[in-house]
Write an enzyme that holds these catalytic residues in place. Sequence first.
Site, PDB file in Angstrom:
ATOM      1  N   SER A   1       0.844  -1.190   0.000  1.00 57.43           N
ATOM      2  CA  SER A   1       0.000   0.000   0.000  1.00 57.43           C
ATOM      3  C   SER A   1       0.889   1.253   0.000  1.00 57.43           C
ATOM      4  O   SER A   1       1.692   1.431  -0.904  1.00 57.43           O
ATOM      5  CB  SER A   1      -0.951  -0.036   1.199  1.00 57.43           C
ATOM      6  OG  SER A   1      -1.982   0.887   1.052  1.00 57.43           O
TER       7      SER A   1
ATOM      8  N   ASP B   1      -9.033  -5.370  -5.424  1.00 62.46           N
ATOM      9  CA  ASP B   1      -8.624  -4.227  -4.607  1.00 62.46           C
ATOM     10  C   ASP B   1      -9.342  -2.962  -5.089  1.00 62.46           C
ATOM     11  O   ASP B   1      -9.159  -2.538  -6.229  1.00 62.46           O
ATOM     12  CB  ASP B   1      -7.101  -4.057  -4.716  1.00 62.46           C
ATOM     13  CG  ASP B   1      -6.537  -3.009  -3.780  1.00 62.46           C
ATOM     14  OD1 ASP B   1      -7.327  -2.280  -3.147  1.00 62.46           O
ATOM     15  OD2 ASP B   1      -5.300  -2.916  -3.686  1.00 62.46           O
TER      16      ASP B   1
ATOM     17  N   HIS C   1      -7.457  -5.548  -1.004  1.00 64.91           N
ATOM     18  CA  HIS C   1      -6.233  -4.786  -0.758  1.00 64.91           C
ATOM     19  C   HIS C   1      -5.253  -5.517   0.153  1.00 64.91           C
ATOM     20  O   HIS C   1      -4.040  -5.455  -0.043  1.00 64.91           O
ATOM     21  CB  HIS C   1      -6.608  -3.426  -0.146  1.00 64.91           C
ATOM     22  CG  HIS C   1      -5.485  -2.460  -0.076  1.00 64.91           C
ATOM     23  ND1 HIS C   1      -4.735  -2.094  -1.179  1.00 64.91           N
ATOM     24  CD2 HIS C   1      -4.960  -1.763   0.969  1.00 64.91           C
ATOM     25  CE1 HIS C   1      -3.815  -1.212  -0.821  1.00 64.91           C
ATOM     26  NE2 HIS C   1      -3.926  -1.002   0.485  1.00 64.91           N
TER      27      HIS C   1
END
Length: 840
Positions: free
Chosen positions: A693, A784, A816
């Site tokens: 991320s 995601d 995600h």
Amino acid sequence: MPVMGRILLLNDIITNSCCFNVLSSRISLPFLSHHPHSHSHTHTLGPSLLTVRTSVSISAKQLSTSLAMDSSKADTPKEIPSGLDSSTEEEYASQSKLLQEFVNISTIDKAWTFKSGNGIGTQAIFSISQPNLLANKKRKFMLSTAISKENSNSVNFQWAPFPVEMTGASTIVPSPSGSKLLVVRNPENESPTHLEIWSQSQLEKEFQIPQTVHGSVYVDGWFEGISWNSDETLIAYVAEEPSPPKPTFSMGYQKAGSSDKDCGTWKGQGDWEEDWGETYAGKRQPSLFLINFDSGEVQAVKGIPKSLSVGQVVWAPSTEGLSQLLVFVGWPSDSRKLGIKYCYNRACALYAVRASLYKSEGSELELKDSSCKDFPVVNLTQTISSAFFPRFSPDGKVLVFLSAKCSVDSGAHCATNSLHRIDWAANGKPSTSDKIIDVIPVVQCAKDDCFPGLYCSDILSNPWLSDRCTLILSSTWGSSQVIISVNVLSGESLRISPTKSNFSWNVLTLDGDNIIAVSSSPVDIPQIKYGYLVESANKNGAWNWLNVSSPIFRCSEKVRSLLSSLKFSIMKIPVKDVSANLTEGAKKPFEAIFVSSNFKRDSGCDPLIAVLHGGPHSVSLSSFSKSLAFLSSIGFSLLIINYRGSLGFGEEALQSLPGKVGSQDVNDVLTAIDHVIDMELASSSKITVLGGSHGGFLTSHLIGQAPDKFVAAALRNPVCNLALMVGITDIPEWCYVESYGSKGKESFTDSPSAEHLTLFYSKSPISHVSKVKTPTLFLLGAQDLRVPFSNGLQCARALKEKGVETKVILFPKDVHAIERPQSDFESFLNIGVWFKKYCK
């Protein structure tokens, strides 16, 4: 990107042969025969492959001989993926076997305690989960124990001989007395939701709630709210409101209610509606419902505006009369919904609504339909922008709650919390004018080694000691999680887990005035702890902590041996090039957790992995992580960096990062790496980097801005191009806030200007892609919604075009977090092999 860096409580192996498939086959629960108080707490972190360039990915199925999950397949010839040399294949096989031993370690999810029926001692239930690689889902089970405190220095846990598997159960919620158990079974399709009430020896009631009444019950830990009333006849809970009817088509349009049953008809899609984004695909409107378990009647609570999404419901203290109050959290959602997972910057408030009841002829309470006019909803927290996790004191005199007002007001997706209270009216009639009193205010800049502020991701359902004014919380303190006590009347807060420990501590539940917790470190599997207060001349007393022997923590001897050869420390890293315009909090050192071998090797330092958390306003804790412990055990040192902007270090340090992403955070990481190199703890020729991320954003920045620094990199759902992401993510305003700073909150628009897009591109790793030389592994989740996989794929293709060795694994059903068991396994197996390949 906002990713919670909360403690992961990991327990030991409970073998498959010890698990019974219970409840789904209606077997009684004798361990639920206990009484008075229950407590609960939730802790929060067949793939297909896309191979870029000529590197080969290997799946869990192709490693069947290494997994050895089924002895019946022992003689089956193994599949050898094309393109693998024998040494790489051997590396996969060796690492796969070890990784499975780490993966098998279990996790405690929740715990409850009840007073024993004879009034002596306590009964406790632990809800546990363990990855099931073959089924690609989590196996959930319960283990019960009897607790007796034999003297001031010892406690005895008598564990049940076997756990009980909870097949098909979405969640369980014991009643306050412990005499009943609610089991929720959410459907995987359009079938009804099943609610079951279990007593000491049998299934008492079973209800099927059709989709026309409501959809799935929320068990997500955020909107989730399931609350028994005091006499255990009603439950308030949050579920998805019924979906609107879809249009029906045949040769033409068919009107709603038409009696035409032409078999040639089909259902259309109808109007698209906003949902709550990442992990909430298709979740439009969490709403509040009541069920009466005597009559089986289910009713939506009336009077709540449709513009509110509802969650975290609790019953207010009972008062004279037949009307009872419910207190819940409401999130405005008039039109545009932005992603809410990991995002505390969504404005919310506490509301009170009346659950109107009347007595039937049998003198039992039943639900009475009510109107908004008769029972208006009251906003209890109009003067503050955020309020959640409401908890009433045992005497009903105080309502406490957490607030993320710093997040809401600044736009940062997570920031320093504050704790507040409302003195509940004796007549049980709340008002919008009730005063909100600060209990723990926001700490801007903490003094050295002093309380850095409140960073709390949950509160126990019953967090109170017997004085009725002290609550027990887990909170982040620097790079560790600690347990604190808070007097909600005086505001006094004390760290009650050991102050000299660098381990992370997490409270599971209370046993009267005693605490059941878990303690762990990056190199120590979790240990259950039992805390009790020792009276002393000091009015605050002191807390003693006893080790609790538990079958939950039996890991393999190999894992235990490998972990015993490791050590860790928490380093303070001085900020480099301190400028005069920084706040005092931003000038203070940040921290990194360093994990390494106990032994000095003749060949020099072990290769280093710099581990970078997401968020960016999250934190990596000094707790046990199966995946990172695996990487440590195959010969890597870890430098787990909490760069400025992380949680746990005061609000000024956190707010120093928005507007400076891609520069300040990158420099902090490079400073930390140089720090361990200068200390001769790492070799400059064997540095790798891993991040997901926003950690992936940092990783891809680092290999572009420092192209000769790293021998290999791995990215999990990385942010690579903000200009591309802003139009397709569920949190586009994140791109504005982290690029522009707090002023970005006001600049946010769904139609970014050319000036905006230019700045986003300049802040993005993709702007440095021409300089990258580092072999890079991309791990992407196709579902995601936070950082859609096209972001990482664009960067991977750009690197391939440049001739950089690049490998992509795309997991078609992952979101995600990439946390489905097979996907998580394959991810870290490939990370280990990838880094080994380039560190030889």
